[in-house]
Design a protein around this motif. Structure first.
Motif, PDB file in Angstrom:
ATOM      1  N   PRO A 132       0.800  -1.226   0.000  1.00 61.15           N
ATOM      2  CA  PRO A 132       0.000   0.000   0.000  1.00 61.15           C
ATOM      3  C   PRO A 132       0.834   1.279   0.000  1.00 61.15           C
ATOM      4  O   PRO A 132       0.482   2.250  -0.665  1.00 61.15           O
ATOM      5  CB  PRO A 132      -0.813  -0.111   1.297  1.00 61.15           C
ATOM      6  CG  PRO A 132      -0.871  -1.561   1.588  1.00 61.15           C
ATOM      7  CD  PRO A 132       0.368  -2.180   1.027  1.00 61.15           C
ATOM      8  N   GLY A 151      -8.429  -1.732   6.970  1.00 61.14           N
ATOM      9  CA  GLY A 151      -7.817  -1.362   5.690  1.00 61.14           C
ATOM     10  C   GLY A 151      -6.768  -0.305   5.983  1.00 61.14           C
ATOM     11  O   GLY A 151      -6.745   0.772   5.402  1.00 61.14           O
ATOM     12  N   ASP A 200      -5.381  -5.325   7.929  1.00 65.03           N
ATOM     13  CA  ASP A 200      -5.165  -5.136   6.497  1.00 65.03           C
ATOM     14  C   ASP A 200      -4.814  -6.475   5.854  1.00 65.03           C
ATOM     15  O   ASP A 200      -4.396  -7.407   6.537  1.00 65.03           O
ATOM     16  CB  ASP A 200      -4.044  -4.118   6.217  1.00 65.03           C
ATOM     17  CG  ASP A 200      -4.206  -3.480   4.837  1.00 65.03           C
ATOM     18  OD1 ASP A 200      -4.737  -2.355   4.749  1.00 65.03           O
ATOM     19  OD2 ASP A 200      -3.816  -4.125   3.828  1.00 65.03           O
TER      20      ASP A 200
END
Ligand SMILES: C[S@@+](CC[C@H](N)C(=O)[O-])C[C@H]1O[C@@H](n2cnc3c(N)ncnc32)[C@H](O)[C@@H]1O
Length: 306
Positions: free
Chosen positions: A27, A64, A90
């Motif tokens: 990410p 998340g 996550d």
């Protein structure tokens, strides 16, 4: 005959399945979300938490959590309250260093059975990642399921055809019900997304709360806007390397679509909530991100066990 999937099934493959985008793309390299711009967003969330906190045990649960920026900033800003603990969830592993007050859980949040507790659940740019079905209306005003065949998105059976949809393992009645309630317009050639999976996800996440807050911050829209056609082109977008790209289903980009935030709020009836534009919440109403944050909505819901 070519194998056909519904759009949601094909999207799911790019999230958790065979061609998962996140498996090869951490990410931190992929997003430029508001939590990375400055501390303003974390400060506003910390303020909401201070307003709720009464000095008893509280778990801030960031769903998340991405590269962990929001959780880490909150842990820093709330360090003077040692009874507050942190959990981040996550699909991706944690950053190298976590404060002792923080646990990092790797997994699919939709399937995590966290112990109900006094919590603040935060979903920042999370619900827009949850795969959902798409529809397109034909020239006669009939809504069809969008399906994927050989990687290409095409118009599939009408949503009135329960049998054809069931062959694709899609519950047409459920989609129709959601559309009738939340996106009733049927203008020829319009497209959109069916938000029922986001509603179910929010119901699941806030089920981890005995008393506390649920805070969802996301690209969103409201029924009044959907009714007048503001979103008739649909909101599907791809992101790669922090930039918007054509959303294709080969796992080379993260796929997102705006969240029907009023429908999400209604997934937990009988509790108070506020829905604000991010521009109202942050920075005295000024847009702070190039490209504009006018679509960003804040849902804050309060739960109590009494
Ligand atoms: C757009 S990023 C946002 C990250 C962070 N909240 C932020 O605002 O910077 C979405 C994150 O949600 C995670 N995610 C998507 N679907 C998930 C799921 N079903 N369960 C857990 N995490 C998920 C992805 O791994 C990704 O890190």
């Amino acid at each position: 005959m070519a194998i056909q999937h519904s759009w949601q099934q094909a999207w799911e493959q790019t999230l958790t399945g065979a061609n998962s985008f996140y498996r090869d793309n951490p990410p931190a390299n992929q997003f430029t979300t508001s939590v990375m711009f400055n501390g303003e967003l974390a400060s506003a969330v910390a303020e909401l938490i201070r307003g709720f906190d009464d000095g008893t045990e509280l778990i801030i649960t960031d769903v998340g959590a991405g590269a962990g920026q929001l959780s880490l900033a909150l842990a820093d800003q709330l360090a003077e309250r040692p009874w507050i603990r942190f959990a981040a969830v996550d699909l991706s592993p944690s950053p190298a260093v976590l404060p002792p007050s923080m646990r990092w859980l790797v997994g699919d949040a939709r399937a995590l059975p966290l112990q109900p507790a006094r919590r603040v659940v935060i979903a920042h740019e999370f619900l827009d990642d949850i795969p959902c079905e798409r529809f397109e209306v034909d020239e006669w005003g009939e809504a069809h399921l969008i399906i994927v065949t050989d990687g290409a998105a095409i118009m599939g059976p009408t949503l009135a055809d329960d049998i054809a949809c069931a062959r694709l393992e899609v519950n047409a009645a459920e989609l129709r019900n959601w559309l009738d309630k939340w996106w009733p317009a049927r203008r020829p050639f319009m497209r959109g997304e069916v938000g029922s999976t986001r509603d179910a996800t929010w119901q699941h996440l806030t089920g981890w709360i005995t008393s506390g807050l649920g805070i969802a911050i996301d690209y969103g829209h409201l029924r009044a806007e959907r009714e007048v056609g503001t979103w008739d082109g649909g909101t599907l977008t791809g992101f790669r390397g922090g930039r918007a790209v054509t959303p294709i289903l080969d796992g080379s980009c993260n796929i997102t679509a705006h969240v029907a935030m009023d429908a999400v709020a209604a997934a937990r009836p009988n509790c108070e909530y506020t829905l604000n534009r991010q521009t109202e919440v942050l920075h005295g109403g000024h847009v702070t991100k190039p490209g504009g944050l006018g679509d960003f909505l804040w849902l804050t819901q309060e739960f109590s066990d009494t």
